[in-house]
Design a protein around this motif. Structure first.
Motif, short mmCIF file in Angstrom:
data_model
loop_
_atom_site.label_atom_id
_atom_site.label_comp_id
_atom_site.label_asym_id
_atom_site.label_seq_id
_atom_site.Cartn_x
_atom_site.Cartn_y
_atom_site.Cartn_z
N ALA A 9 26.24 26.50 47.79
CA ALA A 9 26.10 25.29 46.97
C ALA A 9 27.09 25.33 45.82
CB ALA A 9 24.68 25.19 46.42
N GLY A 10 27.67 24.20 45.51
CA GLY A 10 28.50 24.09 44.32
C GLY A 10 27.61 23.92 43.10
N LEU A 11 27.92 24.64 42.03
CA LEU A 11 27.13 24.54 40.80
C LEU A 11 28.09 24.28 39.64
CD1 LEU A 11 24.55 24.75 39.16
CD2 LEU A 11 24.75 27.24 39.23
N LEU A 12 28.03 23.07 39.11
CA LEU A 12 28.93 22.65 38.04
C LEU A 12 28.21 22.70 36.70
CD1 LEU A 12 31.62 21.39 37.07
CD2 LEU A 12 30.64 19.14 37.61
N LEU A 13 28.75 23.49 35.78
CA LEU A 13 28.17 23.58 34.44
C LEU A 13 28.87 22.56 33.54
CD1 LEU A 13 27.86 27.46 34.08
CD2 LEU A 13 26.30 25.83 35.19
N ALA A 14 28.12 21.53 33.13
CA ALA A 14 28.72 20.40 32.42
C ALA A 14 27.87 19.97 31.24
CB ALA A 14 28.92 19.23 33.39
N ALA A 15 27.25 20.94 30.55
CA ALA A 15 26.28 20.61 29.51
C ALA A 15 26.85 20.63 28.09
CB ALA A 15 25.09 21.57 29.60
N GLY A 85 24.85 30.35 29.05
CA GLY A 85 23.87 31.15 29.78
C GLY A 85 22.66 30.34 30.19
N SER A 86 22.18 29.48 29.30
CA SER A 86 20.99 28.66 29.62
C SER A 86 21.29 27.68 30.75
CB SER A 86 20.49 27.92 28.38
OG SER A 86 21.42 26.95 27.95
N SER A 87 22.52 27.15 30.77
CA SER A 87 22.90 26.22 31.84
C SER A 87 23.03 26.94 33.18
CB SER A 87 24.22 25.53 31.50
OG SER A 87 24.05 24.64 30.42
N LEU A 88 23.56 28.15 33.14
CA LEU A 88 23.68 28.92 34.38
C LEU A 88 22.29 29.24 34.92
CD1 LEU A 88 25.41 30.39 36.45
CD2 LEU A 88 25.56 32.34 34.87
N ARG A 89 21.38 29.64 34.06
CA ARG A 89 20.01 29.93 34.51
C ARG A 89 19.36 28.68 35.09
NH1 ARG A 89 19.67 32.30 29.38
NH2 ARG A 89 18.13 30.74 28.74
N ALA A 90 19.52 27.54 34.41
CA ALA A 90 18.92 26.29 34.89
C ALA A 90 19.50 25.91 36.25
CB ALA A 90 19.16 25.17 33.88
N LEU A 92 20.92 27.94 38.57
CA LEU A 92 20.45 28.86 39.62
C LEU A 92 18.99 28.58 39.97
CD1 LEU A 92 22.14 32.22 38.51
CD2 LEU A 92 22.85 30.68 40.36
N ASP A 93 18.18 28.29 38.95
CA ASP A 93 16.77 27.94 39.22
C ASP A 93 16.66 26.72 40.11
OD1 ASP A 93 15.91 30.06 37.66
OD2 ASP A 93 15.32 28.82 35.94
N SER A 94 17.57 25.76 39.91
CA SER A 94 17.51 24.51 40.68
C SER A 94 17.84 24.74 42.16
CB SER A 94 18.47 23.48 40.10
OG SER A 94 19.83 23.75 40.46
N LEU A 95 18.49 25.85 42.46
CA LEU A 95 18.89 26.13 43.85
C LEU A 95 17.78 26.81 44.64
CD1 LEU A 95 22.56 27.33 43.29
CD2 LEU A 95 21.80 25.15 44.23
N ALA A 96 16.76 27.32 43.95
CA ALA A 96 15.66 27.97 44.65
C ALA A 96 15.00 26.99 45.61
CB ALA A 96 14.64 28.49 43.63
N GLY A 97 14.80 27.42 46.83
CA GLY A 97 14.14 26.57 47.81
C GLY A 97 15.02 25.56 48.49
N THR A 98 16.32 25.57 48.19
CA THR A 98 17.23 24.59 48.80
C THR A 98 17.86 25.10 50.10
OG1 THR A 98 19.18 25.41 47.62
CG2 THR A 98 17.87 23.70 46.52
N ILE A 154 21.63 38.03 37.41
CA ILE A 154 22.45 37.16 36.56
C ILE A 154 21.56 36.40 35.57
CG2 ILE A 154 23.89 35.08 36.56
CD1 ILE A 154 24.97 36.12 39.32
N SER A 155 20.46 35.84 36.06
CA SER A 155 19.56 35.08 35.19
C SER A 155 18.99 35.96 34.08
CB SER A 155 18.42 34.47 36.01
OG SER A 155 18.93 33.45 36.86
#
Length: 199
Positions: A9-15, A85-90, A92-98, A154-155
């Motif tokens: 999955a692509g994960l874009l940090l844009a916060a 760091g908080s965006s990376l954790r958020a 990665l959490d969003s990818l759980a179960g995908t 990582i998280s």
């Protein structure tokens, strides 16, 4: 390549809030006539990521209303001011179960990195234990690919603006470096002077 497209999955940090840009969120900076977040998400898709998650933070509502991000999963990181760091954790959490078995992480403020670099790093994916990163003249940069086996570690260490830096340093010997200096430029859009890179 289809299997890799489905598993990574692509994960874009844009916060980011663009503190050094007078408080202009980087996601909303204009590039090629559209918000930068739109361009960056398109790069991940064009580079081979069938699934793209985008972590928003500063002015998230405005980003959602202005940017066209079809088929992207949008995550609002309410703690974005704590740093990357908080965006990376958020994210990665969003990818759980995908069903994703790896995350290819890119940053919204690096428009010099295009689909070619994404595709090269994506091609380094082998399993949930893969750690890979683009390199520019041998120096590690983005995008970075994290197999799912690395996500808990990582998280646990992603704090402040360091993102995955501590984890990568501790696991340096396991990282596959993928040279991308011939197809991409790894500059950041951090200050007013950097805006010359935007078209």
């Amino acid at each position: 390549m289809t299997a890799k497209r489905d598993q990574v999955a692509g994960l874009l940090l844009a916060a980011g809030g663009g503190r050094r840009l007078g408080g202009r969120p980087k996601a909303l900076l204009e590039h090629r006539g559209r918000p930068l977040v739109e361009y960056a998400a398109g790069v991940l898709r064009a580079g081979g990521c069938a699934q793209v998650h985008v972590v928003l933070g500063a002015r998230a509502g405005l980003v959602r209303s202005r940017a066209v991000l079809p088929d992207c999963v949008l995550i609002d990181n309410a703690r974005w001011e704590e740093g990357m760091g908080s965006s990376l954790r958020a994210g990665l959490d969003s990818l759980a179960g995908t069903g994703a078995r790896a995350a290819l992480v890119s940053l919204v403020d690096q428009p010099g990195i295009g689909p070619e670099a994404v595709a090269r790093v994506l091609a380094a994916y082998a399993s949930e234990t893969t750690l890979a990163a683009a390199a520019y003249d041998g120096v590690r940069g983005h995008p970075v690919l994290f197999g799912a086996g690395h996500w808990p570690g990582i998280s646990a260490t992603a704090v402040g603006d360091r993102g995955a830096r501590a984890y990568l340093k501790a696991n340096e010997d396991a990282i596959t470096l993928v040279e991308c200096g011939d197809v991409a430029q790894a500059y950041d859009i951090d200050t007013e002077g950097d805006l010359i890179h935007l078209e």
